[in-house]
Scaffold this motif. Structure first.
Motif, PDB file in Angstrom:
ATOM      1  N   LYS A 162       0.861  -1.092  -0.139  1.00 40.18           N
ATOM      2  CA  LYS A 162       0.099  -0.069   0.115  1.00 40.18           C
ATOM      3  C   LYS A 162       0.753   1.251   0.068  1.00 40.18           C
ATOM      4  O   LYS A 162       0.187   2.256  -0.257  1.00 40.18           O
ATOM      5  N   THR A 163       2.108   1.208   0.150  1.00 42.06           N
ATOM      6  CA  THR A 163       3.159   2.369   0.093  1.00 42.06           C
ATOM      7  C   THR A 163       2.830   2.951  -1.233  1.00 42.06           C
ATOM      8  O   THR A 163       2.844   2.466  -2.333  1.00 42.06           O
ATOM      9  N   GLN A 164       2.675   4.395  -1.055  1.00 42.23           N
ATOM     10  CA  GLN A 164       2.802   5.058  -2.298  1.00 42.23           C
ATOM     11  C   GLN A 164       3.937   5.764  -2.875  1.00 42.23           C
ATOM     12  O   GLN A 164       5.013   6.044  -2.126  1.00 42.23           O
ATOM     13  N   VAL A 165       4.073   5.827  -4.235  1.00 42.40           N
ATOM     14  CA  VAL A 165       5.521   6.490  -4.636  1.00 42.40           C
ATOM     15  C   VAL A 165       5.154   8.030  -4.928  1.00 42.40           C
ATOM     16  O   VAL A 165       4.025   8.329  -5.641  1.00 42.40           O
ATOM     17  N   LEU A 166       5.857   8.801  -4.143  1.00 41.17           N
ATOM     18  CA  LEU A 166       6.088  10.071  -4.454  1.00 41.17           C
ATOM     19  C   LEU A 166       7.141  10.654  -5.184  1.00 41.17           C
ATOM     20  O   LEU A 166       8.173  10.690  -4.352  1.00 41.17           O
ATOM     21  N   ALA A 167       7.139  10.601  -6.506  1.00 43.56           N
ATOM     22  CA  ALA A 167       8.107  10.860  -7.168  1.00 43.56           C
ATOM     23  C   ALA A 167       8.679  12.345  -6.950  1.00 43.56           C
ATOM     24  O   ALA A 167       7.919  13.240  -7.001  1.00 43.56           O
TER      25      ALA A 167
END
Ligand code: G3P
Length: 225
Positions: free
Chosen positions: A160-165
């Motif tokens: 569930k960790t989100q990718v914040l580029a």
């Protein structure tokens, strides 16, 4: 994909929030230092501008887990609202991430350059991982591909960790990252303007205005209703 502002410059945050759909603000020690001001006032002013609901990501300067946790608790108390402590990916950072999560503090694991770093951060409980695109491109690596593979790994393992580029220098990088299914990008204020710029849009608007004025002169829609 959410858009965050990667700056601590208050007038830029105000301007971007006025015009663009912004989900929050990210800072790091370099970004804060550029303002050469009172740290507490800067982060409190940012919170006041964006309100309680938007995300505010502020980075720790500590290197040992117990100190990172202390900073995270103090910053959270100071800015309140929707807050994430940014922690660079190190052994102590991973330990601190688990400690922060136990205390209910949101974590963005930052300075991510590889897929294994992102997976490890996710397993430690990070809410976001922040891979640096332009810094990878600068060393003839492929930032977008790294993000793409992080997104894929997270899907494979139902993480569930989100990718914040982060770390962008142009619209093309942001566009390619958006095609990977990354959850969010943080970009500098000038890049917000570049995201919607196209000369043909201005030509089209000029044509609409000229055609309308030929028939209705200076009258606007409201004048005619
Ligand atoms: O949030 C991390 C980001 O600010 C790094 O960007 O432009 O210093 O590579 P940059």
């Amino acid at each position: 994909m959410l858009y965050l502002i990667d700056t601590a410059k208050l007038e830029d945050i105000r301007r971007v929030c006025e015009y663009y759909p912004v989900a929050g603000v990210t800072t790091n020690p370099t970004i804060i230092s550029r303002e050469k001001g009172d740290f507490k006032k800067i982060i409190c002013d940012i919170r006041e501008i964006i309100g309680e609901n938007k995300q505010l990501h502020v980075q720790t300067t500590a290197t040992e887990a117990k100190d990172i946790l202390r900073e995270a608790e103090m910053i959270r108390q100071t800015v309140g609202g929707n807050f994430f402590i940014k922690i660079p990916i190190t052994k102590e950072g991973l330990k601190a991430t688990e400690m922060c999560k136990k205390m209910g503090i949101g974590v963005t694991m930052t300075a991510i350059f590889t897929q294994p770093q992102a997976l490890m951060a996710a397993r430690a409980g990070a809410d976001f991982v922040a891979p640096y695109i332009n810094r990878l491109d600068n060393i003839v690596s492929d930032g977008v591909n790294v993000v793409n593979e992080i997104v894929d790994i997270f899907k494979v393992y139902d993480i569930k960790t989100q990718v914040l580029a982060a770390s962008f220098k142009n619209v093309e990088q942001v566009h390619k990252v958006s095609m990977t299914g990354a959850h969010a990008v943080t970009i500098n204020p000038d890049l917000f303007d570049m995201m919607i710029y196209h000369p043909l849009t201005y030509y089209a608007i000029d044509d609409f205005t000229a055609d309308w004025q030929q028939v209705y002169g200076e009258k606007g829609v409201c004048d005619l209703l």
